[in-house]
Design an enzyme around this catalytic site. Structure first.
Site, mmCIF file in Angstrom:
data_model
loop_
_atom_site.group_PDB
_atom_site.id
_atom_site.type_symbol
_atom_site.label_atom_id
_atom_site.label_comp_id
_atom_site.label_asym_id
_atom_site.label_seq_id
_atom_site.Cartn_x
_atom_site.Cartn_y
_atom_site.Cartn_z
ATOM 1 N N ALA A 65 -30.528 -45.601 -95.102
ATOM 2 C CA ALA A 65 -29.982 -44.336 -95.601
ATOM 3 C C ALA A 65 -30.331 -43.246 -94.593
ATOM 4 C CB ALA A 65 -30.580 -44.023 -96.967
ATOM 5 N N GLY A 109 -31.694 -49.187 -96.509
ATOM 6 C CA GLY A 109 -30.427 -49.272 -97.225
ATOM 7 C C GLY A 109 -29.418 -50.171 -96.521
ATOM 8 N N GLU A 112 -30.254 -53.543 -97.687
ATOM 9 C CA GLU A 112 -29.868 -53.606 -99.102
ATOM 10 C C GLU A 112 -28.359 -53.730 -99.261
ATOM 11 O OE1 GLU A 112 -33.415 -51.072 -101.205
ATOM 12 O OE2 GLU A 112 -32.045 -49.965 -99.931
ATOM 13 N N GLU A 132 -39.022 -48.529 -95.550
ATOM 14 C CA GLU A 132 -39.173 -47.287 -96.325
ATOM 15 C C GLU A 132 -40.625 -46.877 -96.492
ATOM 16 O OE1 GLU A 132 -37.192 -49.825 -97.082
ATOM 17 O OE2 GLU A 132 -35.296 -49.136 -97.948
HETATM 18 N N1 DAK Z 1 -31.250 -41.904 -90.619
HETATM 19 C C1 DAK Z 1 -30.814 -40.915 -89.799
HETATM 20 N N2 DAK Z 1 -30.709 -41.058 -88.465
HETATM 21 C C2 DAK Z 1 -31.083 -42.236 -87.944
HETATM 22 C C3 DAK Z 1 -31.553 -43.302 -88.737
HETATM 23 C C4 DAK Z 1 -31.619 -43.092 -90.147
HETATM 24 N N3 DAK Z 1 -31.985 -44.058 -91.011
HETATM 25 N N4 DAK Z 1 -31.828 -44.342 -87.917
HETATM 26 C C5 DAK Z 1 -31.562 -43.932 -86.673
HETATM 27 N N5 DAK Z 1 -31.098 -42.681 -86.682
HETATM 28 C C6 DAK Z 1 -30.681 -41.866 -85.536
HETATM 29 C C7 DAK Z 1 -31.894 -41.420 -84.728
HETATM 30 O O1 DAK Z 1 -32.487 -40.277 -85.317
HETATM 31 C C8 DAK Z 1 -31.245 -41.115 -83.401
HETATM 32 O O2 DAK Z 1 -30.574 -39.901 -83.472
HETATM 33 P P1 DAK Z 1 -30.879 -38.706 -82.409
HETATM 34 O O3 DAK Z 1 -32.337 -38.498 -82.446
HETATM 35 O O4 DAK Z 1 -30.400 -39.291 -81.097
HETATM 36 O O5 DAK Z 1 -30.054 -37.571 -82.894
HETATM 37 C C9 DAK Z 1 -30.177 -42.201 -83.285
HETATM 38 O O6 DAK Z 1 -29.944 -42.651 -84.624
HETATM 39 C C10 DAK Z 1 -30.646 -43.404 -82.464
HETATM 40 O O7 DAK Z 1 -31.875 -43.841 -82.997
HETATM 41 P P2 DAK Z 1 -33.178 -44.051 -82.109
HETATM 42 O O8 DAK Z 1 -33.178 -43.146 -80.937
HETATM 43 O O9 DAK Z 1 -34.336 -44.014 -83.022
HETATM 44 O O10 DAK Z 1 -32.907 -45.554 -81.580
HETATM 45 P P3 DAK Z 1 -33.996 -46.652 -81.212
HETATM 46 O O11 DAK Z 1 -33.210 -47.759 -80.614
HETATM 47 O O12 DAK Z 1 -35.123 -46.077 -80.428
HETATM 48 O O13 DAK Z 1 -34.606 -47.133 -82.618
HETATM 49 C C11 DAK Z 1 -34.467 -47.857 -84.911
HETATM 50 C C12 DAK Z 1 -33.769 -47.766 -83.530
HETATM 51 C C13 DAK Z 1 -33.460 -48.417 -85.915
HETATM 52 C C14 DAK Z 1 -35.671 -48.810 -84.832
HETATM 53 C C15 DAK Z 1 -34.960 -46.431 -85.319
HETATM 54 O O14 DAK Z 1 -33.843 -45.547 -85.201
HETATM 55 C C16 DAK Z 1 -35.463 -46.371 -86.717
HETATM 56 O O15 DAK Z 1 -36.618 -46.767 -87.035
HETATM 57 N N6 DAK Z 1 -34.639 -45.838 -87.652
HETATM 58 C C17 DAK Z 1 -35.030 -45.599 -89.036
HETATM 59 C C18 DAK Z 1 -35.051 -46.894 -89.803
HETATM 60 C C19 DAK Z 1 -35.508 -46.667 -91.224
HETATM 61 O O16 DAK Z 1 -36.643 -46.208 -91.502
HETATM 62 N N7 DAK Z 1 -34.642 -46.962 -92.196
HETATM 63 C C20 DAK Z 1 -34.934 -46.777 -93.620
HETATM 64 C C21 DAK Z 1 -34.408 -45.427 -94.082
HETATM 65 S S1 DAK Z 1 -34.781 -45.094 -95.793
HETATM 66 C C22 DAK Z 1 -31.156 -45.360 -102.665
HETATM 67 C C23 DAK Z 1 -30.351 -46.046 -101.784
HETATM 68 C C24 DAK Z 1 -30.803 -46.332 -100.517
HETATM 69 C C25 DAK Z 1 -32.037 -45.918 -100.083
HETATM 70 C C26 DAK Z 1 -32.838 -45.216 -100.959
HETATM 71 C C27 DAK Z 1 -32.395 -44.926 -102.252
HETATM 72 N N8 DAK Z 1 -30.708 -45.081 -103.998
HETATM 73 C C28 DAK Z 1 -29.461 -45.711 -104.463
HETATM 74 C C29 DAK Z 1 -31.443 -44.285 -104.896
HETATM 75 C C30 DAK Z 1 -32.435 -46.216 -98.719
HETATM 76 C C31 DAK Z 1 -33.425 -45.651 -98.041
HETATM 77 C C32 DAK Z 1 -33.563 -45.930 -96.602
HETATM 78 O O17 DAK Z 1 -32.826 -46.704 -96.036
#
Ligand code: DAK
Length: 258
Positions: A65, A109, A112, A132
């Site tokens: 997400a 997400g 998921e 998360e």
């Molecule tokens: N959200 C927003 N932007 C994201 C992102 C994300 N999840 N993942 C990556 N990006 C963006 C980065 O910020 C970056 O943007 P700029 O800084 O260039 O503007 C761009 O994508 C490229 O990412 P990186 O520079 O970080 O690329 P790397 O290759 O170095 O790293 C990575 C890739 C995937 C390992 C890293 O980006 C990363 O750790 N991303 C976050 C992964 C994460 O924590 N995902 C979980 C998010 S929480 C619900 C439904 C769903 C959910 C909750 C509730 N309900 C129905 C109630 C879900 C929650 C989640 O998924």
């Protein structure tokens, strides 16, 4: 229909949906989930579509997400606004077969969403995870529930409590994905599987999917009874007559989807 965050393509009875927010590694925001809901609604209503593929890019199926959209939410915003709830389960309620073709990151997400599909074909470079916990939250769209059912408690706990990602090979070993294919062959393999599914009788694939999914919601005896009732009902379909006649007459079946 053109979408801002998705690309769509239809060939024969198969539709391909490509998540398309490359600047954010296909992070799932409200707009994307609304568009995905809309396109799935339209494919469910379209009698010509008999199987859907959901995919992302080679680098990311979806990195979760959108954290930038979530970070300032208050509890009241999330609760009263039904934050990313109303549009999050559409892939799971989609009645026709839907295949996730996953390359690169499928995190949070994104993992998921892939798990809401009927089966996952993974590219060799795929990585699955529920990170998360590292953001100070927990999975919110089935990560603690579907993942546990697919891979068992120990691995699901480890993934949810540590945020450890697993690569495609480990994902196949633990039953999260149906198979792993070369990254550059992912879409070819997904199209082939989808065409195969679409060549079957649509009502029968829909009932089969419903029956497999019942295994996650019922006791064994209730699930087997549900399967039996559906099985019996298939003798009322024209496609059962056609499928069995085709076997006996040594020719390919020409299903009419009725
Ligand atoms: N959200 C927003 N932007 C994201 C992102 C994300 N999840 N993942 C990556 N990006 C963006 C980065 O910020 C970056 O943007 P700029 O800084 O260039 O503007 C761009 O994508 C490229 O990412 P990186 O520079 O970080 O690329 P790397 O290759 O170095 O790293 C990575 C890739 C995937 C390992 C890293 O980006 C990363 O750790 N991303 C976050 C992964 C994460 O924590 N995902 C979980 C998010 S929480 C619900 C439904 C769903 C959910 C909750 C509730 N309900 C129905 C109630 C879900 C929650 C989640 O998924």
């Amino acid at each position: 229909m053109a979408y801002a965050t998705l690309l769509t393509e239809v060939e024969g009875a198969v539709a391909l949906i490509t998540l398309n927010r490359p600047e954010a590694l296909n992070a799932l925001n409200d707009q994307l989930m609304n568009e995905l809901t809309e396109v799935l609604d339209s494919y469910e209503a379209d009698p010509e579509i008999r199987c859907v593929i959901l995919t992302g890019s080679t680098r990311a199926f979806a990195a979760g997400a959108d954290i930038k959209a979530m970070r300032t939410q208050s509890y009241m915003d999330a609760y009263m606004g039904d934050f990313i709830t109303r549009n999050w389960e559409r892939a799971a309620t989609f009645r026709k077969p839907i295949i996730a073709a996953v390359a690169g990151y499928a995190l949070g997400g994104g993992c998921e969403l892939a798990m809401m599909c009927d089966f996952i074909i993974a590219a060799e470079n795929a990585q699955f995870g529920q990170p998360e916990i590292t953001l100070g939250v927990m999975p919110g769209a089935g990560g603690t529930q579907r993942l546990t059912r697919f891979v068992g408690k120990s691995k699901a706990m480890e993934m949810c409590l540590t945020g450890r990602r697993i690569a495609a090979e480990e994902a196949e070993r633990c039953g999260l994905v149906s198979r792993v294919v070369a990254t550059d062959q992912l879409l070819t393999e997904a199209w082939e599987a989808a065409r195969k599914v679409a060549s079957m009788s649509l009502p029968i694939t829909m009932m089969t999917k419903e029956s497999v999914n019942a295994a996650y919601e019922t006791s064994l005896s209730q699930g087997v009874m549900f399967e039996r009732r559906l099985f019996h009902s298939m003798f009322a379909t024209a496609d059962q007559k056609e499928g069995m006649a085709a076997f006996v007459e040594k020719r390919p079946a020409a299903f009419r989807h009725e």
